[in-house]
Design a protein around this motif. Structure first.
Motif, PDB file in Angstrom:
ATOM      1  N   ASP A  54     -79.510  -2.616  59.940  1.00 18.79           N
ATOM      2  CA  ASP A  54     -80.308  -3.204  60.825  1.00 18.79           C
ATOM      3  C   ASP A  54     -81.640  -2.577  60.744  1.00 18.79           C
ATOM      4  N   ASN A  55     -82.090  -1.170  60.537  1.00 16.32           N
ATOM      5  CA  ASN A  55     -83.359  -0.970  60.613  1.00 16.32           C
ATOM      6  C   ASN A  55     -83.897  -0.780  59.176  1.00 16.32           C
ATOM      7  N   TYR A  56     -83.469  -1.483  58.250  1.00 12.08           N
ATOM      8  CA  TYR A  56     -84.090  -1.553  56.896  1.00 12.08           C
ATOM      9  C   TYR A  56     -85.177  -1.845  56.697  1.00 12.08           C
ATOM     10  N   THR A  57     -86.341  -1.320  56.367  1.00 18.72           N
ATOM     11  CA  THR A  57     -87.784  -1.717  56.313  1.00 18.72           C
ATOM     12  C   THR A  57     -88.167  -1.878  54.939  1.00 18.72           C
ATOM     13  N   TRP A  99     -82.533  -8.484  49.845  1.00 17.73           N
ATOM     14  CA  TRP A  99     -82.863  -8.562  51.193  1.00 17.73           C
ATOM     15  C   TRP A  99     -83.826 -10.100  51.580  1.00 17.73           C
ATOM     16  N   ARG A 100     -83.418 -10.709  52.546  1.00 16.91           N
ATOM     17  CA  ARG A 100     -84.131 -11.589  52.832  1.00 16.91           C
ATOM     18  C   ARG A 100     -84.546 -11.778  54.301  1.00 16.91           C
ATOM     19  N   LYS A 101     -85.566 -12.165  54.726  1.00 15.66           N
ATOM     20  CA  LYS A 101     -86.158 -12.266  56.150  1.00 15.66           C
ATOM     21  C   LYS A 101     -85.611 -13.321  56.909  1.00 15.66           C
ATOM     22  N   THR A 102     -84.074 -13.279  57.214  1.00 15.35           N
ATOM     23  CA  THR A 102     -83.438 -14.045  58.051  1.00 15.35           C
ATOM     24  C   THR A 102     -82.580 -13.443  59.062  1.00 15.35           C
ATOM     25  N   LEU A 103     -82.025 -13.891  59.917  1.00 13.16           N
ATOM     26  CA  LEU A 103     -81.207 -13.410  61.019  1.00 13.16           C
ATOM     27  C   LEU A 103     -79.936 -13.771  60.896  1.00 13.16           C
ATOM     28  N   TYR A 104     -79.588 -14.865  60.187  1.00 12.12           N
ATOM     29  CA  TYR A 104     -78.262 -15.483  60.347  1.00 12.12           C
ATOM     30  C   TYR A 104     -77.166 -14.913  59.219  1.00 12.12           C
ATOM     31  N   GLU A 124     -86.854 -17.578  60.886  1.00  9.22           N
ATOM     32  CA  GLU A 124     -85.746 -16.761  60.322  1.00  9.22           C
ATOM     33  C   GLU A 124     -84.406 -17.088  61.208  1.00  9.22           C
ATOM     34  N   VAL A 136     -86.784   1.219  64.411  1.00  8.49           N
ATOM     35  CA  VAL A 136     -86.457   0.019  64.967  1.00  8.49           C
ATOM     36  C   VAL A 136     -85.555  -0.794  64.144  1.00  8.49           C
ATOM     37  N   SER A 137     -84.452  -1.346  64.937  1.00 10.86           N
ATOM     38  CA  SER A 137     -83.397  -2.147  64.338  1.00 10.86           C
ATOM     39  C   SER A 137     -83.821  -3.648  64.727  1.00 10.86           C
ATOM     40  N   CYS A 176     -92.059  -6.314  51.835  1.00  8.56           N
ATOM     41  CA  CYS A 176     -91.865  -7.498  52.758  1.00  8.56           C
ATOM     42  C   CYS A 176     -92.532  -7.151  54.055  1.00  8.56           C
ATOM     43  N   PHE A 177     -92.485  -5.877  54.629  1.00 10.94           N
ATOM     44  CA  PHE A 177     -92.854  -5.419  55.906  1.00 10.94           C
ATOM     45  C   PHE A 177     -94.175  -5.766  56.184  1.00 10.94           C
ATOM     46  N   LEU A 178     -94.733  -6.375  57.021  1.00  8.89           N
ATOM     47  CA  LEU A 178     -96.235  -6.578  57.566  1.00  8.89           C
ATOM     48  C   LEU A 178     -96.894  -7.201  56.372  1.00  8.89           C
ATOM     49  N   ALA A 179     -96.209  -7.797  55.498  1.00  7.98           N
ATOM     50  CA  ALA A 179     -96.677  -8.563  54.398  1.00  7.98           C
ATOM     51  C   ALA A 179     -97.838  -9.673  54.631  1.00  7.98           C
ATOM     52  N   ALA A 207     -72.567 -16.754  63.162  1.00  8.47           N
ATOM     53  CA  ALA A 207     -73.879 -16.056  62.723  1.00  8.47           C
ATOM     54  C   ALA A 207     -74.500 -15.216  64.160  1.00  8.47           C
ATOM     55  N   GLU A 230     -92.166  -6.639  63.385  1.00  6.21           N
ATOM     56  CA  GLU A 230     -93.628  -6.084  62.980  1.00  6.21           C
ATOM     57  C   GLU A 230     -94.469  -6.053  63.916  1.00  6.21           C
TER      58      GLU A 230
END
Lengths: 424, 280
Positions: B21-24, B9-14, A316, A173-174, B28-31, A362, A160
C-alpha cells in the motif's frame, strides 16, 4: 497480535457523514478480526460520557463543546488530561486519528506520541496551498505528522497532496481507499424498464464546491432535448440541501420544469438508496474537487451509470465501463450526459448486478480493515523513538515555528509528568 | 508471479496489483505537478507606476495638511484658496469634458446644480461645523485627524482590487479629519474653505487620473510641490515626509521586483477545478 486501538476524531455518531461511517465500519471489522477498539470524540448536545455501540464498541464522548465547524478548540491543555487518562486506563496500544479538520485527532496524536505509543493518521480530504488559511493549516499538519508513525490516505491523489502539504516521507504514507456497504446499496429487485423516461439523479450538498452552478446551466438544456429517436425524455431527481438550493428553485420556475425535476431536500444516509438511487438510471456528480467520492461508488453499487467530472481522486475510483468522465464545463457535462442517456436507451451498459459485484469485491470494509491491520502491525513492530528525536523532529519543522512547537511539545511532556506524580 | 512477470503498477484504487500500500513509484509520484503555472510577473516600470499612485495620494494629503497650517497661521487667506480651487475646478472640468467623456448640456447643468447646492449648504452649516469638536484638546484633534487620514490612505483605490479597498470609507475618513481640523479655526469662512479643499483634493483629484499622461511624472510634480510647501513649516516633518515618500515610491517597488524571483506556486490534480464560463 491482538491490539487495543483508540480511534479519535471530532466526527462521529450522531453526526452522519463519510468520516463518521468510515470510523464506525472499520472499527466493526477490526472487532470482528479480534481486536479491541474504542472511539473518542467530543460531546454532542446531551450525549456526554461513555456509550456502548454494536459489538461492545466503547465510545467516549468527552465533555468538550465543539467550537467551529464541528471541531473543538485546539487548546491541548483541556483535552490532554482526558486523553491521557483514557489511553492509560484502557491500556491502548495504538492511537488512530481521523480527518485533518479534526483538532481532537491532532491533539490525540500529540498525546499518543508523548506517551510513546504508535500513532496512525488517516487523511480524508484534499486541500489547497495558496490562501492564508491553507498555509496555516498545512503548517499545523506538518507538525502534527512530524512524529506520527504512519499516514493513510484514501486515494493516490490524496497521498500526493498530503505529502506536499506536510513534507512526510512518501514511504510512510499508505493508500487505502474507502469502501461501501454493497449489501445495503444494491440494485432494485425488478430492473427498471426504459420506455419513455430516463431518470438522472443527483445527491450532494448544494454548495459551490460540488459544482451545482454547472448543473443549473445544463439541466434545462437536457430537459428540452428528446432522445432515442424523439420518444424518450430525461427527468431529474435532486436530493440534498444547501445555500445553492435557491438556484435550482429559480431555474425550475423560470423554465417551468416542475413536472420534470423533483427536489427531495435533505435525505438521511439510510434513505439514500430507497428514495434516490433505486429510482434512477444515471448518477451525475459535478464536484470541483474530491479526494475519493463515495457517492459515485454507492451509485455504481446500485447499478446506475455514473457521469462525473474527472477531478481529484475520481479517475482512480471506477473503471471505464461504469463511468463517463467529463470536464467541469457546461458543454462537456451536456455531451457526457447525452452519451450516457443514449447508452441507457440502447441498453449498451453493464448489468446493474455486475456493478454491485465489482464494488463488493473492490471496495469492501473487510478488505480496508485487513489493510489497516497490516499498517498497524508494521507500526507496532517499529522501534519507539526517544524523546530527544521527537523534539528534534518538531524543531526542524520550521525556522520560527519549529522551536516554538518543540517548546510546546516539551511543556506537554512535563505536564504529563506532573499528572503522573499527582495521581501516584 | 508464476511466469516471472510483475504486473505494472497502475494509479487505480480498485485493483490489487500485488504492490504494497505504501509503494511510491518514483516516475509516477507527483508526476502531474506543475510549478508556477500562469504566473503574473510585473516589470520594473509597472512596479514604479503602481507605487506612483500611492505616492500621489500621500503628496495630496501632505499638501492638504500644509494648506491647513497656512490657513491657521493666516499665511493663506480663505478667499484666495476658494478662488484658486474654483479656477482649478473649471480648468479640470473643461479638460475632462474635452478629453475623456462627452457630457450633454443636461448633465453639465446637473453637475453645476450639485456644486451650487453643496456650496450653499456647506457655507450655511460651516458655523456649526467649526464648533463641533471645539472642546477637544489640540493634541487629540491632531492625532485623530492623522489617524483618519491614514485610514483614508489605506482604503483608497489605487487601481488594484483588494478586500481592504473601499472608496466610501476613504472619503468618509478624509472628511472626518477635515471636521476635526476645522474646529481649530476662529472664523467660519476658514472652516468652509478647508471643507471645500478636502472635497476637492480627496474626491475630485483622484477622478483626474485618466487626464494625466504619466503617473510617474505627475507623482514627481506633486511630491516636489508637497515637500516645498512642507519646508516652509518645519524641517523634521519635511525629513519624515521625504523618507516616507522615498520608501513608498522607490524602495518598495525595487524590493517587490526583486522578490518576484522567489515566487513558487504548486498546481496539480488536487486543485479545485475552475468552472469555464465560456458561452455554449
Amino acid at each position: 497480535m491482538v491490539l487495543t486501538i483508540a480511534m479519535v476524531s471530532d466526527f462521529f455518531y450522531p453526526n452522519m457523514g463519510g468520516v463518521e461511517s468510515h470510523i464506525f465500519q472499520v472499527s466493526q471489522c477490526l472487532i470482528e478480526r479480534g481486536h479491541r477498539v474504542l472511539v473518542v470524540t467530543h460531546a454532542y448536545g446531551d450525549r456526554v460520557g461513555v456509550r456502548y455501540m454494536t459489538n461492545m464498541l466503547k465510545v467516549f464522548y468527552l465533555p468538550i463543546m465543539p467550537f467551529y465547524n464541528k471541531s473543538v478548540l485546539p487548546t491541548i491543555v483541556c483535552s490532554l488530561p482526558y486523553l491521557r487518562h483514557i489511553l492509560l486506563t484502557e491500556k491502548v496500544d495504538l492511537v488512530h486519528g481521523h480527518s485533518a479538520f479534526s483538532s481532537l485527532a491532532h491533539e490525540a496524536l500529540l498525546v499518543g506520541t508523548l506517551l510513546n505509543l504508535p500513532t496512525v493518521f488517516t487523511d480524508h480530504s484534499l486541500f489547497g496551498f495558496s490562501d492564508a488559511s491553507a498555509i496555516v493549516t498545512n503548517t499545523f499538519l506538518k507538525f502534527s505528522l512530524a512524529n506520527t508513525s504512519h499516514t493513510i490516505c484514501v486515494s493516490h491523489t490524496g497521498k500526493e497532496n498530503t505529502v506536499l502539504r506536510s513534507s512526510v516521507v512518501p514511504e510512510r504514507v499508505s493508500v487505502i481507499p474507502n469502501a461501501v456497504d454493497s449489501v445495503a446499496f444494491r440494485p432494485p429487485k425488478v430492473r427498471r424498464n426504459i420506455r419513455s423516461v430516463v431518470t438522472v439523479v443527483l445527491g450532494s450538498r448544494l454548495v459551490y464546491r460540488k459544482g451545482v452552478d454547472l448543473v443549473v446551466e445544463v439541466l434545462p438544456k437536457i430537459c428540452r432535448k428528446k432522445f432515442g429517436g424523439g420518444r424518450v425524455r430525461v427527468d431529474f431527481i435532486i436530493a440534498g440541501d444547501g445555500p445553492k438550493r435557491i438556484l435550482f428553485e429559480e431555474m425550475i420556475e423560470k423554465h417551468g420544469l416542475q413536472a420534470r425535476v423533483v427536489m427531495l431536500g435533505e435525505l438521511q444516509h439510510s434513505e439514500m438508496r430507497d428514495k434516490l438511487l433505486a429510482k434512477g438510471d444515471i448518477f451525475l456528480n459535478t464536484s470541483l474537487t474530491e479526494a475519493f467520492c463515495m457517492a459515485i461508488v454507492e451509485a455504481a453499487s446500485c447499478g446506475l451509470s455514473v457521469v462525473s467530472t474527472a477531478v481529484g481522486g475520481i479517475p482512480e475510483v471506477l473503471p471505464d465501463q461504469f463511468i463517463y468522465f467529463v470536464q467541469p464545463s457546461v458543454g462537456s457535462i451536456k455531451a457526457g450526459l447525452e452519451r450516457a442517456v443514449e447508452d441507457v436507451i440502447t441498453g449498451d451498459r453493464p448489468d446493474p448486478w455486475e456493478g454491485n459485484c465489482f464494488v463488493s469485491s473492490a471496495f469492501n470494509w473487510r478488505n480496508v480493515a485487513a489493510r489497516t491491520e497490516r499498517v498497524y502491525e508494521t507500526v507496532c513492530g517499529k522501534e519507539r523513538q526517544r524523546l530527544a528525536t521527537r523534539v528534534r523532529n518538531m524543531w526542524e519543522g520550521g525556522t520560527v515555528a519549529g522551536p516554538i512547537m518543540a517548546m510546546l511539545y516539551l511543556a506537554c511532556h512535563y505536564f504529563i509528568l506532573l499528572l503522573d506524580w499527582c495521581e501516584s | 508471479m508464476s511466469n516471472g512477470k510483475v504486473p505494472k503498477w497502475r494509479k487505480t484504487l480498485y485493483e490489487d496489483n500485488g504492490y504494497p500500500d505504501n509503494y511510491t513509484p518514483p516516475e509516477c509520484f507527483l508526476a502531474a505537478i506543475e510549478k508556477n503555472k500562469n504566473l503574473l510577473l510585473y516589470s520594473l516600470w509597472e512596479c514604479f507606476s503602481g507605487a506612483a499612485e500611492v505616492g500621489k495620494e500621500m503628496s495630496v494629503v501632505i499638501i492638504f495638511w500644509c494648506c491647513y497650517k497656512f490657513l491657521k497661521t493666516d499665511f493663506l487667506q480663505p478667499e484666495t484658496l476658494l478662488v484658486t480651487m474654483l479656477g482649478l475646478l473649471v480648468v479640470g472640468c473643461t479638460m475632462f469634458i474635452s478629453r475623456v467623456r462627452k457630457v450633454t448640456f443636461a448633465g453639465l447643468l446637473a453637475g453645476i446644480k450639485t456644486i451650487f447646492l453643496f456650496t450653499i449648504i456647506g457655507f450655511a452649516l460651516s458655523p456649526v461645523l467649526y464648533k463641533l469638536t471645539d472642546t477637544i484638546s489640540t493634541d487629540t484633534i491632531h492625532s485623530m485627524a492623522l489617524s483618519s487620514l491614514l485610514i483614508h490612505l489605506l482604503t483608497s483605490d489605487y487601481g488594484m482590487y483588494a478586500p481592504i479597498v473601499s472608496w466610501q470609507i476613504s472619503l468618509n475618513a478624509a472628511v472626518f479629519s477635515t471636521v476635526c481640523l476645522a474646529s481649530r479655526f476662529d472664523h467660519h469662512l476658514s472652516a468652509f474653505s478647508l471643507l471645500c479643499l478636502s472635497v476637492f483634493s480627496f474626491l475630485l483629484v483622484p477622478l483626474s487620473r485618466p487626464l494625466l499622461p504619466s503617473p510617474l511624472l505627475s507623482s514627481l510634480l506633486l511630491a516636489s510641490a508637497a515637500l516645498s510647501l512642507l519646508s516652509c513649516i518645519s524641517t523634521p516633518q519635511l525629513c519624515l515626509a521625504l523618507l516616507s515618500l522615498a520608501t513608498v515610491q522607490i524602495a518598495c517597488p525595487v524590493m517587490f521586483h526583486r522578490l518576484q524571483a522567489d515566487k513558487m506556486t504548486i498546481h496539480g490534480p488536487w486543485d479545485e477545478a475552475v468552472i469555464f464560463t465560456a458561452p455554449q
